[in-house]
Design a protein around this motif. Structure first.
Motif, short mmCIF file in Angstrom:
data_model
loop_
_atom_site.label_atom_id
_atom_site.label_comp_id
_atom_site.label_asym_id
_atom_site.label_seq_id
_atom_site.Cartn_x
_atom_site.Cartn_y
_atom_site.Cartn_z
N ARG A 82 0.83 -1.20 0.00
CA ARG A 82 0.00 0.00 0.00
C ARG A 82 0.87 1.26 0.00
N GLU A 83 1.97 1.24 0.76
CA GLU A 83 2.86 2.40 0.80
C GLU A 83 3.58 2.58 -0.53
N LYS A 84 3.97 1.47 -1.15
CA LYS A 84 4.65 1.57 -2.45
C LYS A 84 3.70 2.09 -3.53
N PHE A 85 2.45 1.68 -3.46
CA PHE A 85 1.48 2.16 -4.44
C PHE A 85 1.30 3.66 -4.32
N ARG A 86 1.29 4.16 -3.11
CA ARG A 86 1.15 5.62 -2.90
C ARG A 86 2.38 6.35 -3.45
N THR A 87 3.55 5.75 -3.25
CA THR A 87 4.76 6.37 -3.78
C THR A 87 4.72 6.41 -5.31
N GLN A 89 2.10 6.56 -7.17
CA GLN A 89 1.16 7.62 -7.55
C GLN A 89 1.83 8.98 -7.50
N ARG A 90 2.62 9.22 -6.46
CA ARG A 90 3.30 10.50 -6.33
C ARG A 90 4.33 10.70 -7.44
N ASP A 94 2.19 4.31 -13.28
CA ASP A 94 1.10 3.38 -12.92
C ASP A 94 1.57 1.93 -12.93
N GLU A 126 -6.99 -0.27 -6.63
CA GLU A 126 -7.58 0.83 -5.87
C GLU A 126 -6.76 2.11 -6.00
N HIS A 127 -5.48 1.96 -6.33
CA HIS A 127 -4.59 3.12 -6.49
C HIS A 127 -4.27 3.40 -7.96
#
Length: 590
Positions: A82-87, A89-90, A94, A126-127
């Motif tokens: 989940r943390e890697k997916f947010r990174t 995105q930033r 994709d 989801e991300h």
């Protein structure tokens, strides 16, 4: 062709790597998480920099040890993901690479692994993230790309595909033909690397010895052909772990890497009729037109060439340049360089079409070399090799430029030719020199060998034209040793006679120890008088099943020397057993 490169291929900080990749002409970059972790810039700043330079962020990688684990560990896997997916995105990408589990896998069950990959993909969705699943060559349960593809099919998620890595497939000897059975739309990413043929554990081989395409022993042309036939339309990306490349100049390595992709795409287009990726075809040289030696004062070289029996053909009518010949071996002495000791500065090659040779070099990123010409001078197209040596192409008879030299004598008909040109490189430049020789010059790489020197093993890689007329051995100096001088070998029909006449004119050759001749007599059943004659003249000798080789070396002038050779029968080598003798004799006194 859309190109990309993993940041791990290059030295320096992440922003340095990004600038170098953009300058080299890459379309995208893979961000290695370790590079991002140590960067002071935020993901948003990295994203903005790439956008400003016109560079896409193709993928964040890698996410490790995700599947084939017990449920407690998998819960933590989802937290990490989940943390890697947010990174991601930033960063504005994709796509994330998921490597097959090599450390924490304990469940060897495809159903469990596929379910966990599916759940991971659902979280990624989801991300807005896609996952490219890759079979590591050392994966605990999944180490075959065909197995990874079956798991992707079992998981059956639209945002889950596979990543194909040439090293992980070819290092294990897996047949890449089955790649064509994969749905091209589900090949989310492609990573390319070459490698030498080494007998070692695959993890160490991968982490330290990958090479750019065209520098190793992998058949990347066939590999990439299978990938393209499967319908893959994404970037051709490089992922090369190599200790040398991570220590050398970032910009130069990026340009080197980009050249390798152009070469590979052109080779694939040649075999698979993809005309949109073609560049001008290689112009295989069919002769050495001339060799240029430059320096501030080359009067000693003039004297040495006269002692060797070369003919002075005259001085250039406008420049401080002189021409000496022996048969068709032409040496140009150029004193326009006022700040350098004598060194081998240029090589002229005879080709069928110099314009096409120059256009190919430009397409491969090799910079054109400036050569001052005046009205009436013959213009030779030239390119700078990675180390600065200039390579000239001539598609006209040599007389078109030799007529610019006046005040000398007519040439001889001795039959002498340039046999080979031996170039030496420091450890950090060697692989780039090999790629330049194959891609730009159209030479073929022969099997490499190693010879012992006074400071360690010297690796020799012979590059030659298909007909063997043009030979360029490349020598790799040991990391702690100085780079050996370069030399030009001239083949003649009676090297013993040349040596006797040169000795009579006062030329002293490279001194050979008496112990060498004792060993020579032990190795070969040679006539005692013949050995004594070799000893008296400091000549060296070798023999194999195909013929004999007799040669000697001149003193070194600055960074260059000459070798005179005679091949008897069908001897095709370079006197490799004698190389240690030369290297020891040329070692500077301590």
């Amino acid at each position: 062709m859309v190109t990309s490169i993993a940041s791990v291929c290059l030295s320096g900080g992440l922003t340095d790597k990004i600038h170098a990749c953009a300058a080299a002409g890459f379309d995208g970059i893979e961000i290695m998480d370790s590079d991002l972790t140590v960067a002071h810039e935020s993901p948003e700043e990295i994203r903005a920099l790439c956008e400003r330079l016109g560079l896409r962020i193709d993928m964040l990688q890698p996410f490790r040890d995700a599947e084939g684990v017990d449920e407690d560990l998998f819960a933590d896997t989802l937290r990490r993901a989940r943390e890697k997916f947010r990174t991601a995105q930033r960063l504005g990408t994709d796509l994330i690479l998921v490597c097959s589990n090599a450390a924490t896998a304990t469940v060897d069950d495809d159903a469990v692994t596929a379910r966990q990959l599916g759940e991971l993909a659902d979280l990624a969705a989801e991300h807005g993230i896609r996952l490219a699943y890759e079979a590591l060559a050392w994966g605990r349960f999944v180490n075959d790309y065909r197995h990874a593809w079956r798991l992707v099919q079992l998981a059956d998620r639209p945002n889950l595909g596979t990543c194909l890595d040439s090293f992980h497939i070819l290092s294990r000897g897996h047949d890449p033909a089955a790649i064509e059975e994969i749905d091209g739309e589900k090949i989310f990413f492609l990573q390319l690397a070459d490698a030498p043929d080494l007998n070692m554990d695959v993890l160490s081989w991968s982490r330290h010895h990958r090479l750019f395409p065209g520098e190793g022993s992998f058949d990347l042309v066939t590999f990439l052909t299978h990938v393209l036939r499967a319908g893959y339309t994404g970037p051709l990306s490089l992922e090369v772990f190599n200790d040398t490349f991570r220590q050398t100049d970032t910009g130069r390595t990026a340009a080197h890497a980009r050249r390798s992709l152009t070469w590979l795409a052109d080779r694939v287009a040649t075999t698979d009729s993809h005309d949109d990726r073609r560049i001008p075809e290689a112009q295989c040289p069919h002769a050495v037109d001339f060799v240029e030696i430059s320096g501030a004062d080359l009067s000693t070289a003039d004297h040495m060439l006269e002692q060797l029996g070369f003919t002075f053909r005259g001085s250039h009518h406008r420049k401080p340049v002189r021409l000496w010949t022996l048969g068709t071996a032409r040496l140009v002495l150029d004193e326009q360089d006022k700040h350098e000791t004598p060194h081998l500065s240029g090589i002229g090659l005879s080709v069928d079409d110099s314009d096409r040779a120059s256009a190919r070099a430009e397409a491969l990123g090799a910079p054109p070399a400036f050569r001052r010409t005046h009205t009436g001078d013959h213009e030779l197209r030239a390119v700078a090799s990675p180390d600065g040596t200039q390579v000239y192409w001539n598609d006209q008879p040599a007389e078109t430029w030799t007529e610019e030299f006046t005040g000398g004598d007519d040439g001889d008909s001795s039959g002498a030719v340039v046999d080979h040109i031996n170039l030496s490189y420091p450890w950090q430049d060697f692989d780039e020199a090999v790629l330049f020789s194959t891609s730009v010059l159209g030479l073929d790489a022969q099997a490499s060998s190693e010879v012992p020197g006074p400071r360690g093993l010297v690796r020799s890689q012979v590059m030659r034209s298909p007909d063997g007329v043009v030979r360029v051995p490349l020598n790799l100096a040991p990391p702690t040793a100085p780079t050996p001088p370069r030399h030009v070998a001239i083949s003649c029909q009676d090297v013993i006679g040349v040596a006797e006449r040169a000795r009579a004119r006062g030329l002293q050759f490279l001194a050979v120890p008496a112990n060498y001749y004792d060993d020579l007599a032990a190795r070969f059943a040679l006539d005692t008088a013949f050995v004594d004659r070799l000893r008296r003249l400091d000549l060296l000798y070798d023999r194999d099943d195909d013929g004999e080789f007799i040669h000697f070396y001149t003193p070194t002038l600055g960074d260059v020397f000459l070798e005179l050779v005679e091949r008897r029968g069908h001897y095709d080598g370079y006197g490799a057993p004698n190389a240690p003798v030369r290297l020891a004799a040329q070692r500077p006194a301590s």
